[in-house]
Scaffold this active site. Sequence first.
Site, short mmCIF file in Angstrom:
data_model
loop_
_atom_site.label_atom_id
_atom_site.label_comp_id
_atom_site.label_asym_id
_atom_site.label_seq_id
_atom_site.Cartn_x
_atom_site.Cartn_y
_atom_site.Cartn_z
N THR A 86 -113.57 -4.17 44.07
CA THR A 86 -113.04 -2.88 44.52
C THR A 86 -112.48 -2.15 43.30
O THR A 86 -111.95 -2.79 42.41
CB THR A 86 -111.89 -3.12 45.52
OG1 THR A 86 -112.40 -3.85 46.62
CG2 THR A 86 -111.29 -1.82 46.01
N ARG B 293 -118.56 -3.29 59.27
CA ARG B 293 -117.26 -3.85 58.90
C ARG B 293 -116.50 -2.85 58.03
O ARG B 293 -117.03 -2.31 57.09
CB ARG B 293 -117.45 -5.16 58.12
CG ARG B 293 -116.13 -5.80 57.65
CD ARG B 293 -115.82 -5.52 56.19
NE ARG B 293 -114.67 -6.28 55.70
CZ ARG B 293 -114.12 -6.11 54.50
NH1 ARG B 293 -114.60 -5.22 53.67
NH2 ARG B 293 -113.08 -6.84 54.14
N VAL B 294 -115.26 -2.58 58.40
CA VAL B 294 -114.40 -1.75 57.58
C VAL B 294 -113.26 -2.62 57.08
O VAL B 294 -112.60 -3.29 57.87
CB VAL B 294 -113.83 -0.54 58.37
CG1 VAL B 294 -112.88 0.27 57.50
CG2 VAL B 294 -114.97 0.33 58.89
N ASP C 51 -109.89 -3.09 54.07
CA ASP C 51 -108.61 -2.43 53.83
C ASP C 51 -108.74 -1.09 53.13
O ASP C 51 -107.90 -0.22 53.28
CB ASP C 51 -107.73 -3.33 52.97
CG ASP C 51 -108.32 -3.52 51.58
OD1 ASP C 51 -107.73 -3.07 50.59
OD2 ASP C 51 -109.41 -4.12 51.48
N THR D 230 -106.57 -4.32 45.82
CA THR D 230 -107.88 -4.97 45.79
C THR D 230 -107.68 -6.43 46.18
O THR D 230 -106.60 -6.98 46.00
CB THR D 230 -108.51 -4.88 44.37
OG1 THR D 230 -109.61 -5.81 44.30
CG2 THR D 230 -107.52 -5.24 43.28
N HIS E 102 -108.67 -9.68 49.19
CA HIS E 102 -109.22 -10.01 50.50
C HIS E 102 -108.76 -8.98 51.52
O HIS E 102 -107.59 -8.96 51.93
CB HIS E 102 -108.80 -11.42 50.92
CG HIS E 102 -109.44 -11.81 52.21
ND1 HIS E 102 -108.71 -12.05 53.35
CD2 HIS E 102 -110.74 -11.95 52.55
CE1 HIS E 102 -109.55 -12.34 54.35
NE2 HIS E 102 -110.78 -12.28 53.88
N GLY E 103 -109.69 -8.11 51.92
CA GLY E 103 -109.36 -6.95 52.75
C GLY E 103 -108.62 -7.27 54.03
O GLY E 103 -107.62 -6.62 54.37
#
Length: 317
Positions: free
Chosen positions: A167, A195-196, A198, A218, A220-221
């Site tokens: 990210t 999938r969305v 963070d 940035t 793990h969302g």
Amino acid sequence: RMKPVIVVHGGAGRIFKEREEGSRAGVVRAALQGYGILKQGGSALDAVEEAVRSMEDDPHFNAGCGSVLNEKGEVEMDAIIMDGKKLDSGAVSAVKCIANPIKLARLVMEKTKHMLLTDHGAHLFAQAVGIPEIPGEKLITQRSRERWKKNLEPDSNPEEFQKDLGTVGAVAIDSEGNVACATSTGGLSNKLIGRVGDTACIGSGGYADNHSGATSTTGHGESIMKVVLARLILYHMEQGMSPEMAADTALDYMKTRVGGLGGVIVVSNSGEWAARFSTKQMAWATVKDDQLHYGIYAGERHTKSVDEALRSESEGF
């Protein structure tokens, strides 16, 4: 008047040896470009958008060109931008076939009454505002395709690859004292369609408020969303913590509470900055007082004058 500051990140995770140089060069270039705007009296908003656009165009990062592929082998991207003045924000999620999702996010903020447009609606809006469509293949690198194939193998563990999560993001404060943040990503490799993470979510992927500062995250969302990481950091700063302390406290909470790793960049409304991460690495760079600082490993910090950096930039790294 404030002294302008910009901080950028190119993603927290594990940066493979052969990509280190490219990641370092990419965050340095982005920071210098954003700082150039601030130096000429430009807004924090323009500076973070430009810095992120620069990294979207760089195939070393998981955003724009170079984004990872979803389960179907397509690129779906998320991006957010936020203005600390009135808390205006614009975001897009699951967008395909455009080069710079961050530009589209900025237009959502400025040209609509909404904050987040997704998928088909984002696509229609992009057409309406004249953002050129590009073939999806143009965003796909050889590396992303190989990785996607590898992850499809029955004994593969996509989780293993998620550690390399590029990210990208930027935060800045301009000479007027306004702060802004921007974050953009291709998401998780082999993620479910639609999938969305963070990044597109206000308070998770980024947050900016002139009353405290700005941050971009940035990592793990899903973990970042659980603790609303960006807003949590600014909350700690509102309680009197320094950017570094606030970042470490919030990252530590995310790790102990939900087992999530990540990285953050922060700038306070007084121009203090931090770049912190709980992963093995995070490519980051910052410019303040005409000094460029950058690194990838914990404890690593190189410093150059902006003039020297711009010279080596024009000669190529």
